[in-house]
Design an enzyme around this catalytic site. Sequence first.
Site, PDB file in Angstrom:
ATOM      1  CB  ILE A  97      -0.889   0.052   1.266  1.00  0.00           C
ATOM      2  CG1 ILE A  97      -1.648  -1.247   1.483  1.00  0.00           C
ATOM      3  CG2 ILE A  97      -1.799   1.274   1.238  1.00  0.00           C
ATOM      4  CD1 ILE A  97      -2.732  -1.554   0.511  1.00  0.00           C
ATOM      5  CD  GLU A  98       2.788   5.672  -3.663  1.00  0.00           C
ATOM      6  OE1 GLU A  98       3.233   6.825  -3.804  1.00  0.00           O
ATOM      7  OE2 GLU A  98       2.608   4.899  -4.612  1.00  0.00           O
ATOM      8  CB  ILE A  99      -0.357   6.850   2.245  1.00  0.00           C
ATOM      9  CG1 ILE A  99      -1.016   5.589   2.806  1.00  0.00           C
ATOM     10  CG2 ILE A  99      -1.195   8.091   2.490  1.00  0.00           C
ATOM     11  CD1 ILE A  99      -2.401   5.283   2.297  1.00  0.00           C
TER      12      ILE A  99
END
Length: 172
Positions: free
Chosen positions: A135-137
């Site tokens: 997951i990337e934010i």
Amino acid sequence: MSFLKMKENAVNPLRLTSLNHVSLLCRSLEESMNFYQKVLGFFPVRRPESLDFEGAWLFGHGIGIHLLRSTEPEKLPKKTAINSKDNHISFQCESMAAVEKKLDEMEIEYVREIVEGRGIKVDQIFFHDPDGFMIEICNCDSLPVVPLVGGLAQYCAKVKLHQMGQPQPQTK
């Protein structure tokens, strides 16, 4: 076929309008649902009753996450080191500091990267879901989207389909 129709088909031949969902295999529906709800703010939605396999549908931020319980969980890849160049899904956020604080509170391991150059600064945080999916934010809303041929640069937060040469979805 008219020239306008030919151009429309060349730019968006399938007449796509948006990303609908991402489907992910998981070891534990309960653990994955908990993660996507509590960490990323998704909420469960009804699945069609005709689906004859274990799974859960969640929705949030304009897209769906379809969790499918693996019939062979031992064959799913194991978590590896966090690698920003691995397959991942990325979410835009309002505050990188708030994301970092929340991940620290939840004791979720992450890697923070900053990409800078040509007057652009993009902040990114990468972490895994319970099954090792990345997951990337990010705060990529100021990242320029520059077409390779023609067109003017736009910023992610301001890009509209028609500005990038794609026909707008038809509404009826």
